[in-house]
Each structure stands twice: as C-alpha cells, then as structure tokens.
Design an enzyme around this catalytic site. Structure first.
Site, PDB file in Angstrom:
ATOM      1  N   GLU A 328      18.145  -7.537   5.802  1.00 30.26           N
ATOM      2  CA  GLU A 328      17.002  -6.694   6.139  1.00 30.26           C
ATOM      3  C   GLU A 328      16.000  -7.500   6.948  1.00 30.26           C
ATOM      4  O   GLU A 328      15.600  -8.601   6.549  1.00 30.26           O
ATOM      5  CB  GLU A 328      16.310  -6.180   4.873  1.00 30.26           C
ATOM      6  CG  GLU A 328      16.982  -5.000   4.233  1.00 30.26           C
ATOM      7  CD  GLU A 328      16.085  -4.349   3.178  1.00 30.26           C
ATOM      8  OE1 GLU A 328      16.348  -3.187   2.852  1.00 30.26           O
ATOM      9  OE2 GLU A 328      15.138  -4.983   2.691  1.00 30.26           O
ATOM     10  N   CYS A 329      15.576  -6.967   8.081  1.00 29.27           N
ATOM     11  CA  CYS A 329      14.528  -7.552   8.915  1.00 29.27           C
ATOM     12  C   CYS A 329      14.845  -9.012   9.244  1.00 29.27           C
ATOM     13  O   CYS A 329      15.709  -9.281  10.059  1.00 29.27           O
ATOM     14  CB  CYS A 329      13.164  -7.380   8.257  1.00 29.27           C
ATOM     15  SG  CYS A 329      11.775  -7.502   9.416  1.00 29.27           S
ATOM     16  N   GLY A 330      14.178  -9.979   8.623  1.00 28.54           N
ATOM     17  CA  GLY A 330      14.493 -11.375   8.897  1.00 28.54           C
ATOM     18  C   GLY A 330      15.942 -11.703   8.618  1.00 28.54           C
ATOM     19  O   GLY A 330      16.572 -12.480   9.348  1.00 28.54           O
ATOM     20  N   TYR A 332      18.399  -9.649   8.947  1.00 23.98           N
ATOM     21  CA  TYR A 332      19.122  -9.065  10.078  1.00 23.98           C
ATOM     22  C   TYR A 332      19.080  -9.991  11.282  1.00 23.98           C
ATOM     23  O   TYR A 332      20.082 -10.166  11.991  1.00 23.98           O
ATOM     24  CB  TYR A 332      18.497  -7.713  10.402  1.00 23.98           C
ATOM     25  CG  TYR A 332      19.007  -7.015  11.634  1.00 23.98           C
ATOM     26  CD1 TYR A 332      20.353  -6.705  11.791  1.00 23.98           C
ATOM     27  CD2 TYR A 332      18.117  -6.627  12.640  1.00 23.98           C
ATOM     28  CE1 TYR A 332      20.802  -6.034  12.926  1.00 23.98           C
ATOM     29  CE2 TYR A 332      18.559  -5.958  13.768  1.00 23.98           C
ATOM     30  CZ  TYR A 332      19.903  -5.665  13.907  1.00 23.98           C
ATOM     31  OH  TYR A 332      20.347  -5.001  15.031  1.00 23.98           O
ATOM     32  N   THR A 429      19.705  -4.430   9.427  1.00 23.81           N
ATOM     33  CA  THR A 429      18.749  -3.571  10.112  1.00 23.81           C
ATOM     34  C   THR A 429      17.356  -4.151   9.937  1.00 23.81           C
ATOM     35  O   THR A 429      17.084  -4.881   8.985  1.00 23.81           O
ATOM     36  CB  THR A 429      18.790  -2.145   9.534  1.00 23.81           C
ATOM     37  OG1 THR A 429      17.753  -1.361  10.105  1.00 23.81           O
ATOM     38  CG2 THR A 429      18.625  -2.146   8.029  1.00 23.81           C
TER      39      THR A 429
END
Length: 437
Positions: A328-330, A332, A429
């Site tokens: 997730e985020c970082g 990703y 993502t």
C-alpha cells in the site's frame, strides 16, 4: 465501566487540536484516569501520538469509510476498561464531503451518531472579541452538535485572554481555560504531516511539557464533567476488512509505518498472527507466513538503503513465487522497478511490479477513494468495493505493463480510473484500504 467521552474540535486545521489532545491525554493519565484517544478521519499518524501519551493503542474512526455499525463496534472496543475517551477531530469540526447523511467523514457525524458534546478549540491569535462570533456560529450551526465549552489557544497576553474569554462567556459558552502562545509546544512536521511519535527523539519529554501546560492553563475537572457517558448501542464488525491470511509477514520499520490500528486489532481478534520484519535491516518475510504485507510509510527517505538491501529483495522475490505479497502506498512504491528520491537519484526497488515512481516530481494526491477490485486480492474479492483514501506526494512516472488492481472513484463516486497493479501473486496500489463498502 462506562467511559465518558468528548469530541475535541476546531474551526480548521492548525488550531492546536493535536497538541491539546495529547497534553490532555497525558494530564488525565497522570491523575490516574484510564483515558484513551480516538482520531477522526483517515489519519494514521495522530493515533501514534495518542498511544505515546497514554501507553494504550489509538484508533481511527472515519464516518465516510466505515459504516455506522462498524463505527459503533470499534468505538465500544476502544471504550472497554476506560474512564474517559477524547476524540480528536480532523480538520474543522464540520469538514467532510457531500454524501449520505452522517457519512461525510466529519467529526460532527460522530457527535450526532454517538450523542457526544464537543470541546471547541479556538486559535485566538490575531483576534480577541471576534472569537465570540466564531464560537456563536458553532453553537448555533447544528442543533444536533452541542458545543459544551471552549478552550482558547495561542493568546498573546493576559489582557488578550480576558478580552476573548469574557466575550465568549457573554454569549453563554463556558471557557475552560486559555493557553498562552508558546512555540515550544508545537509538534515537528514533514511532508505528510507531523513527524511520527516513535521518530521524535524526546517525544515523552515533549508530551510531559504539553501536559504541564494543560494542567496550568485548563480546568481539567470542568473538562471531565463536560464529557458525556459513552453508552452507545452495540455495533458489528461485518464491514471490517478481514485478515488477508492467518500468519501475516508485516514490514515494520522507519520506512513502513502506516497501518491503521483498527486493522491490526481486527486482524488479531479474528485469529491472525502478525509477524514483523524490517526491510531496512535487510530482513526477509518469514517463510512460514502465508502472506506478506508492505504498508505505507516513507520509503523515499530510505530509498538508498532499501535499494542496497539485497537479502530483503531476493527473499521477497522468493516469497512471491508461492504466496501473495501486497503493498500500500509506500509499499507499492517499493514493489515497483525504481524509486526516484527527492534529490533526483533513481534507486532500484524490488521489480515485482513494473511501474516506476518519483518523489522528485512531486504531486499531491489526497482524498477518499472507492476501489472496485478487478481480481481477488488481499484487500478482497473481485467485484467487491473497499473504501479508503490516498495521501501521497509521489508520482507514477511510468505506469508499467501490469494489470490494474482496481478501478477507483473519489468519495462522491466520480470515476478516476484504474489504480495499482497486479502480476502473479503480487499486488499493490497507492490506495489505503480502511473498510469494506
């Protein structure tokens, strides 16, 4: 034990809510009160400060992402064995998005849903009697949201304190204290907001200073009395995100820190075991885990060290051959091919997905997201929708060739397009999942 609860709100961000909440949490804890904190909205940093102040886990409650039954369920769990709950508002008390009634994401939704009063924090710097006009507006804007009392923050002098306080009390609102302007009480910040509690080298000493200031400036007895018994109906966890596995290898260090407390608690209560490991220490996910989860954080600040962590990168690649890996985020960003740091230096990441990201070419992405999943993933089944948010400055400079993980819309349902990527057992993502839709 029935806890008492109170919402701490303000007209806007930057009014001093977080410092006041942290100081009050520690001040009440010093008195022997069993006190816990809650943060409204999609904020995974402030609950860490609440935990640092109380030595008890924090919690997020988000009225847009979480269904009312889930809000009640999580709130009752947080109130177990507590005497006082302080709920810190995100942004302004009424700030949210247009949508279903009481599903805007604003703290005022929780005031209505739980029937709780609000302690209004007013930054009176640059004004005096005019503060009463603002307080009057809050007191009369919504009859279902009751303002119990005011705290005045950043007063410049005793005269300033007197002028502001007397004007507010003249309209019938009590003032439970005034905090004089003091730059030493400000918490340090970085690009995603406050520096996290576990990164501040003298956090406990800072919290002690905040508690000293609250004890000296505020009427703690009046604040406790303003709180209302937190007697709400039982909820249900059906809309919670289920654990993605029985044994979850969880990346956890200075680069991977953003995982919501309610997810950690819910997964454990459902029987899952979290097995932490540190990519920055060149550790690998344990082979006896059945999924690896890379949460958000600050990989852009540690890109060189992550690029050099060959043992971690090889171990994650081996893990992904037979078991799911999700970022997730970082997380990703680390699953992609490269990450360009703020200085424009490009670092090789794991390459388990084909996108490339940059922190040098910054673009703020912020808002609620509805993610309809294109395939089965650790977030949910194909066709299901999860609610959450994005908050990052990194940009995708090359989208790669992977299939999208989801199609996303904003909080009002406006379509944004494909999001994230998936290849084999790997998915990721920028979207942070909070709850099932």
């Amino acid at each position: 034990m029935t806890a008492r609860a109170l919402i701490i709100g303000a007209p806007r961000s930057g009014s001093g809510k977080t410092s006041i909440t942290i100081g009050l949490l520690r001040a009440f804890a010093r008195r022997g009160v069993k006190v816990r904190g809650i943060k409204t909205g999609p904020d995974y940093i402030d609950p860490g400060f609440h935990e640092a102040a109380t030595h008890l886990p924090g919690l997020n409650l988000d009225s847009w992402a979480m269904a009312p039954d889930l809000l009640r369920h999580l709130a009752r769990k947080q109130a177990e064995d507590a005497e006082l709950i302080l709920i810190e508002s995100a942004m302004g008390l009424f700030d949210g998005i247009v949508g279903e009634p009481n599903r805007s994401g604003a703290a005022s939704d929780l005031a209505r849903l739980f029937g709780l009063p609000t302690l209004l924090v007013l930054d009176v710097s640059g004004q005096s009697q005019t503060a009463a006009v603002i307080a009057y507006g809050f007191a009369h804007y919504d009859p279902a949201v009751r303002i119990a009392a005011c705290i005045l923050n950043r007063a410049g002098s005793e005269r300033h304190k007197k002028l502001s306080g007397e004007a507010i009390e003249a309209i019938g609102l009590p003032v439970v204290g005034t905090i004089l302007r003091d730059p030493t009480l400000i918490l340090p910040e970085r690009h995603l907001g406050l520096v996290q509690a576990n990164e501040h080298p003298e956090m406990d000493a800072h919290i002690e200073r905040l508690a000293d200031a609250m004890e000296a400036s505020l009427d703690l007895d009046a604040i406790f009395a303003a709180a209302k018994p937190f007697d709400i109906p039982p909820g249900a966890p059906e809309k919670a995100l289920p654990p993605p596995g029985h044994r979850i290898a969880l990346a956890h260090d200075a680069a991977f820190t953003f995982l919501y407390p309610h997810l950690i608690r819910g997964w454990r209560e459902a029987g899952a075991e979290l097995v932490p490991f540190s990519p920055l220490a060149d550790e690998v996910p344990s082979s006896d885990c059945d999924i690896c989860w890379l949460p958000g954080g600050y990989p852009e600040l540690h890109a060189g060290k992550l690029a050099a962590a060959g043992h971690f990168k090889a171990g994650l690649t081996r893990f992904a051959e037979t078991k799911p890996v999700h970022g997730e985020c970082g997380g990703y960003m680390v699953l992609g091919e490269t990450l360009e740091d703020a200085d424009g230096v490009t670092h090789a990441m794991t390459g388990l997905l084909s996108h490339r990201t940059s922190f040098a070419r910054r673009k703020m992405n912020l808002g609620y997201r509805q993610a309809k999943l294109c395939a089965d993933s650790p977030i949910g089944r194909a066709g299901e929708t999860a609610r959450g948010h994005e908050f990052h400055y990194a940009s995708v400079v090359s989208p790669g060739t992977d299939e999208p993980l989801a199609t996303i819309a904003d909080g009002t349902g406006k379509e944004i397009g494909p999001s994230g990527g998936r290849r084999g057992l790997v998915s990721g993502t920028f979207f942070h999942a909070i709850a099932r839709s």
